[in-house]
Design an enzyme around this catalytic site. Sequence first.
Site, PDB file in Angstrom:
ATOM      1  N   LYS A 190      47.715  28.886  34.089  1.00 24.28           N
ATOM      2  CA  LYS A 190      46.488  29.514  33.587  1.00 24.28           C
ATOM      3  C   LYS A 190      46.760  30.191  32.236  1.00 24.28           C
ATOM      4  O   LYS A 190      45.935  30.112  31.321  1.00 24.28           O
ATOM      5  CB  LYS A 190      45.956  30.528  34.617  1.00 24.28           C
TER       6      LYS A 190
ATOM      7  N   GLN B 234      45.451  36.765  41.710  1.00 21.14           N
ATOM      8  CA  GLN B 234      45.991  35.516  42.240  1.00 21.14           C
ATOM      9  C   GLN B 234      46.147  35.618  43.760  1.00 21.14           C
ATOM     10  O   GLN B 234      46.749  36.563  44.269  1.00 21.14           O
ATOM     11  CB  GLN B 234      47.343  35.209  41.573  1.00 21.14           C
TER      12      GLN B 234
ATOM     13  N   ASP C  25      36.427  34.444  38.923  1.00 23.34           N
ATOM     14  CA  ASP C  25      36.581  33.527  40.052  1.00 23.34           C
ATOM     15  C   ASP C  25      35.288  33.411  40.871  1.00 23.34           C
ATOM     16  O   ASP C  25      35.206  32.588  41.784  1.00 23.34           O
ATOM     17  CB  ASP C  25      37.717  34.011  40.983  1.00 23.34           C
TER      18      ASP C  25
END
Length: 296
Positions: free
Chosen positions: A54, A98, A121
């Site tokens: 990422k 994460q 997200d």
Amino acid sequence: MAATILDGKTLARKIQNETKESVAEFVDQQQVTPTLAAVLVGEDPASQVYVRNKERACKRVGIDSQLHRMPESSTTDELLAKVDSLNQDSAVHGILVQLPLPNGIDARRILDAVSPDKDVDAFHPGNVGLISQGRPRFLPCTPHGIVQMLARNQISTDGKRVVVLGRSDIVGKPMAMMLAGRDCGLGSSVANATVTVCHSRTQNLAELTAAADVLIAAIGQPKFVTAAMVKPGATVIDVGINRTDEGLVGDVDFHAVLPVAGYLTPVPGGVGPLTVTMLLENTLLAARIQTGCQID
Ligand code: NDP
């Protein structure tokens, strides 16, 4: 005839080039660089790889990234304090925690604490609610990547039967909501489906999948989808990432399904690269929201 392979890697590169241009334009107009903060707790090797990928992708398109490492022994309260400080930091536009978080941390509380405007997200209940009402702020990265793949390959779901295997909050549920709606933001041709969601308690699962025009597998079971479970000519999207003795494999038995399907995504090189790409799009969108730009 063998299925057409949907190449996620090439498409991801193309979309990232578009994002790069949009980021440059944004920086030029606002004099602000979109910034993504990733919070990584513990030493899980797969998570380290994902976060590194990422960071690299951010760099490619001109987005700044920050990595906030926290020890495995961190408590929920310590993590909440970290998220709070990133929420308050006006230089940070997107926050990514994460997953998975180590045992003992209340992941739900952490994800709920991320500011909805920085929730790249799209896990916050407020953002999930907006998706369910057909007026999304952010689209979750994996389902968004899948919809991009369908739209850009002119694969319509309008009026079609779609079966989603898996009902997780990250993939299955939002995917089903987006495709069952009237328009998830990419036009009506990648919406308006008649969607069936299957899970571990579904009976006669193979009968349901074999009737699907579009089959999306997100269950984490290596090579679960066999040729007999696929309608000839169907589009099969394999979300699964399973580490096995033979390397990375998806939830679909790729070689068995290839002669039956009309379109098929490979693993690796299918949905995965698009997931990261949509994170970049969401970070730019977050920066736009926080600088008061007009959002279409
Ligand atoms: P979860 O483990 O959260 O959910 C799995 C879902 O699959 C559950 O709903 C479960 O049912 C269902 N399921 C499990 N086994 C079966 C079975 N035998 N038959 C029918 N349904 C079953 O997984 P995620 O959604 O997070 O991830 C799914 C897969 O996708 C994983 O391999 C993951 O690594 C991968 N992934 C890939 C991404 C990418 O970018 N390519 C991004 C995110 C995930 P129940 O609810 O009843 O337990």
